[in-house]
Design an enzyme around this catalytic site. Structure first.
Site, mmCIF file in Angstrom:
data_model
loop_
_atom_site.group_PDB
_atom_site.id
_atom_site.type_symbol
_atom_site.label_atom_id
_atom_site.label_comp_id
_atom_site.label_asym_id
_atom_site.label_seq_id
_atom_site.Cartn_x
_atom_site.Cartn_y
_atom_site.Cartn_z
ATOM 1 N N VAL A 57 0.202 -21.238 14.278
ATOM 2 C CA VAL A 57 0.759 -22.594 14.190
ATOM 3 C C VAL A 57 1.999 -22.685 13.293
ATOM 4 C CG1 VAL A 57 -1.409 -23.785 14.714
ATOM 5 C CG2 VAL A 57 -0.801 -23.330 12.321
ATOM 6 N N ASN A 83 -7.148 -28.442 12.839
ATOM 7 C CA ASN A 83 -8.177 -27.917 11.955
ATOM 8 C C ASN A 83 -7.744 -26.641 11.234
ATOM 9 O OD1 ASN A 83 -11.139 -27.289 11.172
ATOM 10 N ND2 ASN A 83 -10.548 -25.543 12.449
ATOM 11 N N SER A 135 -9.551 -32.863 3.660
ATOM 12 C CA SER A 135 -10.578 -32.331 2.761
ATOM 13 C C SER A 135 -10.827 -33.341 1.652
ATOM 14 C CB SER A 135 -10.093 -31.017 2.151
ATOM 15 O OG SER A 135 -10.910 -30.669 1.044
ATOM 16 N N TYR A 148 -3.346 -26.042 -1.677
ATOM 17 C CA TYR A 148 -4.286 -26.542 -0.670
ATOM 18 C C TYR A 148 -4.458 -28.066 -0.767
ATOM 19 C CZ TYR A 148 -8.661 -26.656 2.062
ATOM 20 O OH TYR A 148 -9.634 -26.919 2.994
ATOM 21 N N ALA A 149 -4.663 -28.564 -1.996
ATOM 22 C CA ALA A 149 -4.857 -30.004 -2.189
ATOM 23 C C ALA A 149 -3.618 -30.785 -1.742
ATOM 24 C CB ALA A 149 -5.176 -30.303 -3.652
ATOM 25 N N LYS A 152 -3.629 -31.000 2.021
ATOM 26 C CA LYS A 152 -4.690 -31.857 2.562
ATOM 27 C C LYS A 152 -4.382 -33.337 2.305
ATOM 28 C CE LYS A 152 -7.127 -28.668 4.492
ATOM 29 N NZ LYS A 152 -7.303 -28.664 5.971
ATOM 30 N N ILE A 181 -18.911 -27.681 2.785
ATOM 31 C CA ILE A 181 -19.511 -27.344 4.076
ATOM 32 C C ILE A 181 -19.852 -25.858 4.098
ATOM 33 C CG2 ILE A 181 -19.124 -27.320 6.591
ATOM 34 C CD1 ILE A 181 -19.109 -30.164 5.407
#
Lengths: 240, 79
Positions: A57, A83, A135, A148-149, A152, A181
């Site tokens: 992607v 996703n 997230s 990452y944060a 998201k 998860i």
């Protein structure tokens, strides 16, 4: 006739659970991932309605070309689930530009390019539903996950902007914010860390990929036709 | 059908305006009430009707009915 949904990061974890659930519901699933072998074996287990597309992607040309092939092979694409995601955790002092850039490229720019690639078709058909997998980290933050944060949280901005852009065109755009998860990623954590995670969740347990798949199914379905621009936490109460 | 009429028909259908509003000077945004996404869809409508692709840079210049007609004539579509 079977509706088509495109899912990125479909070969493993939450993406795989979403793909399996939607195939079971009768969708035609264009499953995109960089993991070619895993995709191929999924095509064998999930059957004809799962169509594998090897896709990175982060590669603009490849996104454009894959979108064209998917529309050619399956016709109208009704839904898109962004996703695909990676982590490159570390304290900010030790976070290299490569760690920052690679996470941005997959998690946020990748989702943007996928939305762009399929929005023309959705506009043409005047219907569609996009779900971005964000997230709880977007809402709570997490030490060691500046990259990452940020991505998201960025997905939430993308979600809300597109929700407004397409609101008058019967194209809905929503986000899901999964909590802790059970996936390959979390299974590798030390037991003490896992226990700590579980302690922080009001429901005192981790969620399953299937919990996220159920939420995606709802946001793609005609049961949610008046819902757009929302962030749906699926987290056992973690963000309450 | 004449090119002008085909263009007008697409605009009337898409924007729900009256035929008499669709003059060559009419601006899509201020005169015909099209927002940016309406204008994008109009361009898509012209592309589908006339079987061509209009690149983004060209598309942003097509701000009036007359400019669209001129553009399409320039592509040899008035034959």
């Amino acid at each position: 006739m079977s509706r088509t949904v495109v899912i990125t990061g479909a070969a493993r974890g939450i993406g795989l659970a979403i793909a399996g659930k939607l195939v079971d519901e009768g969708w035609t699933v264009a499953g995109c991932d960089v993991l070619a072998e895993e995709l191929q074996s999924l095509a064998e287990t999930l059957g004809d309605r799962f169509r594998p597309f090897v896709l990175d992607v982060t590669d603009e040309d490849s996104v454009t070309e894959t979108a064209r092939r998917i529309e050619e092979e399956t016709g109208q694409v009704f839904a898109l689930v962004n996703n695909a995601g990676i982590t490159r955790d570390g304290l900010i002092m030790r976070m290299s530009m490569a760690d920052w850039d690679s996470v941005l490229a997959v998690n946020l720019t990748g989702a943007f390019m996928m939305c762009r690639a399929f929005s023309r078709g959705m506009l043409r058909h005047k219907e569609g539903s996009i779900v971005n997998i964000s997230s709880v980290v977007a809402l709570l933050g997490a030490a060691g996950q500046a990259n990452y944060a940020s991505t998201k949280a960025g997905l939430l901005g993308l979600t809300r902007a597109l929700a407004r852009e397409f609101a008058g065109r019967n194209i809905r755009v929503n986000a899901i914010a999964p909590g802790f998860i059970e996936t390959d990623m979390t299974r590798e954590l030390p037991e003490a860390v896992r226990n700590d995670y579980e302690d922080r969740v009001p429901m005192k347990r981790m969620g399953a990929p299937a919990d996220i798949a159920e939420a995606v199914s709802f946001l793609l379905s005609d049961a949610s036709t008046y819902i757009t621009g929302v962030v749906l936490p699926v987290d056992g109460g973690l963000t309450t | 059908m004449e090119l002008e009429n085909r263009v007008a028909e697409i605009i009337i259908d898409k924007l729900g305006v009256k035929p008499e509003q669709v003059t060559p000077e009419a601006k899509f945004d201020t005169d015909l009430g099209a927002d940016s996404i309406d204008q994008y869809e109009l361009i898509m409508g012209f592309e589908d009707a006339f079987g061509l692709r209009i690149d983004e840079e060209e598309a942003t210049k097509l701000t009036t009915v007359g400019k669209v007609v001129e553009y399409l004539k320039g592509k040899g579509l008035d034959q």
